[in-house]
Design a protein around this motif. Structure first.
Motif, PDB file in Angstrom:
ATOM      1  N   TRP A  91      29.337   9.702 117.933  1.00 27.92           N
ATOM      2  CA  TRP A  91      30.496   8.922 117.227  1.00 27.92           C
ATOM      3  C   TRP A  91      31.545   8.729 118.212  1.00 27.92           C
ATOM      4  O   TRP A  91      32.123   7.587 117.965  1.00 27.92           O
ATOM      5  N   GLU A  92      31.853   9.660 119.007  1.00 31.37           N
ATOM      6  CA  GLU A  92      32.825   9.483 120.257  1.00 31.37           C
ATOM      7  C   GLU A  92      32.580   8.269 121.026  1.00 31.37           C
ATOM      8  O   GLU A  92      33.592   7.714 121.572  1.00 31.37           O
ATOM      9  N   CYS A 147      37.056  11.633 114.201  1.00 32.79           N
ATOM     10  CA  CYS A 147      36.558  11.858 115.756  1.00 32.79           C
ATOM     11  C   CYS A 147      37.985  12.461 116.468  1.00 32.79           C
ATOM     12  O   CYS A 147      37.840  13.183 117.394  1.00 32.79           O
TER      13      CYS A 147
END
Length: 149
Positions: A91-92, A147
């Protein structure tokens, strides 16, 4: 570009804020809208190039570019989500906090200096692209908040 796309993966664990079915529908909607926009632009390309560049044609070009930008950014983010879904990236990597979709003024602005010069078919595509763009931008913000937390 064909009118078909690979199906979304179902059956794998999905660690995100989104359920597979709504995401799949959003992806399908984006793909369908992208194909419709391509067809519209292909059909209207030659008529737009003929003659002078009047204010009406310039307004039409700006509207087409805004719609295209919205669709490209929304589809790019949705493809990044699919990459996360497949385990290719995290996700980052999918969310660039410094370049969020809500920060793109040209895509977020709903109004257009229309003055009645935009064809109804393009106006419909623009409205749908705006709706899709804002929905994906909200999803991106949800992931960005998660995040950065």
């Amino acid at each position: 570009m064909t009118d078909e796309h690979p199906p979304t993966t179902i059956g794998k664990p999905y660690q995100s804020n989104f359920a597979i079915v709504p995401f799949s529908r959003t992806y399908d909607e984006a793909f369908t809208l992208l194909v419709e926009a391509r067809n519209y632009l292909s059909e209207n390309r030659n008529s737009a190039r003929r003659g002078e560049h009047t204010d009406a044609k310039i307004t039409q070009f700006v509207a087409e570019m805004r719609m295209t930008s919205r669709l490209i950014r929304a589809m790019a983010w949705l493809l990044a989500v699919r990459a996360v879904e497949e385990g290719e990236i995290g996700w980052e990597e999918a969310v660039d906090i410094d370049d969020l979709m809500v920060d793109l003024r040209g895509c977020v602005e709903e109004h257009c200096d229309d003055n009645g010069h935009i064809a109804p078919a393009l106006r419909d595509l623009m409205d749908r692209a705006y709706s899709l763009y804002m929905r994906t931008a909200r999803m991106e913000l949800q992931v960005a908040a998660r995040c950065s937390a």
